[in-house]
Design a protein around this motif. Structure first.
Motif, short mmCIF file in Angstrom:
data_model
loop_
_atom_site.label_atom_id
_atom_site.label_comp_id
_atom_site.label_asym_id
_atom_site.label_seq_id
_atom_site.Cartn_x
_atom_site.Cartn_y
_atom_site.Cartn_z
N GLU A 168 -34.18 23.61 -18.13
CA GLU A 168 -33.47 22.91 -19.75
C GLU A 168 -34.58 21.82 -19.91
O GLU A 168 -35.44 21.78 -20.64
N THR A 169 -34.16 20.64 -18.87
CA THR A 169 -34.93 18.95 -19.23
C THR A 169 -36.25 18.54 -18.82
O THR A 169 -36.89 18.39 -19.97
N ARG B 255 -38.37 20.99 -19.53
CA ARG B 255 -39.32 21.89 -19.87
C ARG B 255 -39.57 20.88 -20.93
O ARG B 255 -40.40 21.00 -21.94
N LYS B 256 -38.20 20.11 -22.07
CA LYS B 256 -37.86 19.14 -22.95
C LYS B 256 -38.80 18.18 -22.89
O LYS B 256 -39.94 17.38 -23.84
N ILE C 244 -34.89 11.26 -20.46
CA ILE C 244 -34.53 13.07 -19.66
C ILE C 244 -34.85 12.15 -18.44
O ILE C 244 -34.75 11.91 -17.92
N GLU D 106 -43.05 19.68 -22.99
CA GLU D 106 -43.15 19.50 -24.50
C GLU D 106 -43.41 18.44 -24.76
O GLU D 106 -44.27 17.85 -25.90
#
Length: 245
Positions: A229-230, A232-233, A223, A236
């Protein structure tokens, strides 16, 4: 023999590029260095350093610029981590790879350079092995990326006849993962003292007719933490245990 794969004996200089401002992660990066943002309870750069140390790299250079004192205060000289850390100070923004020209003497002829916002367990050994075995001047770690088109795509002849129609297709490309290994011939292509990007160096090496290899990442995760956005990815993934170190 071009390399020694015994732990701690890779003949490459390891450099983490962490001099950027992280503008796409504002406001988180207003007062916090981007590479110090935690993922899974540990700063991004610690994930990367621990990963590299696991492959035997015990000497690491880190380029610092924006909020440099946070980085140097947190990591120090690396002794507490069982490694040696040295810093390359960017007085002016140098892009994602330009700071390489600020150091004039390197112990090795080859360079493993990694963007400081990469969150990945890429196979460092495979990357190095492919680079040396192919006798490449430069190797770029690549990862697959699918681009979705939100519309129906038509193929047409010059006279306007439709020959095919695909509704909202996805196209897969191999993209630059922000991890490079190269020799001094490539290093010497860097213009001195100005901002320069990794993709520009790849283009310069290709234009110079040098051997540039692409090495796909076939397992694990990757990542680029360059956006909310990335980030948060990545968070997660760490929470559900997919990317545990």
């Amino acid at each position: 023999m071009y390399w020694n794969t015994e732990m701690g004996h890779w003949p490459v200089n390891v450099v983490i590029m962490a001099g950027g401002k992280g503008t796409r992660l504002k406001p988180l990066t207003d007062n916090t260095h981007k590479s110090l943002i935690p993922v899974g309870g540990k700063p991004i750069i610690r994930h990367l350093i621990d990963h590299l140390a696991g492959f035997g790299f015990k000497e690491i250079h880190i380029s610092v610029g924006h909020l440099a004192e946070q980085m140097t205060s947190y990591l120090g000289d690396g002794r507490d981590l069982g490694i040696s850390i040295r810093y390359i100070q960017e007085r002016l923004p140098m892009g994602s790879i330009g700071a390489m020209t600020l150091k004039y003497r390197w112990p090795h002829e080859h360079f493993l350079v990694i963007n400081g916002d990469v969150y990945s367990n890429f196979d460092t050994g495979n990357l190095c092995t492919e680079y040396f075995s192919q006798k490449a001047d430069m190797a770029v770690l690549t990862v697959p990326s699918t681009v979705k088109v939100p519309y129906g795509v038509l193929e047409m002849t010059p006279n306007g006849r439709i020959t095919s129609f695909t509704e909202k297709p996805g196209y897969e490309f191999m993209v630059n993962a922000g991890v490079y290994i190269f020799n001094k011939k490539v290093l010497n292509l860097l213009p001195k003292g100005i901002a320069y990007e990794g993709w520009q160096l790849v283009q310069a090496a290709l234009h110079a007719g040098l051997h540039v290899a692409g090495v796909p990442q076939t397992t694990g995760y990757w990542i680029d933490i360059g956006s909310m956005e990335t980030l948060r990815k990545a968070q997660e993934m760490s929470q559900i245990g997919i990317a545990q170190e």
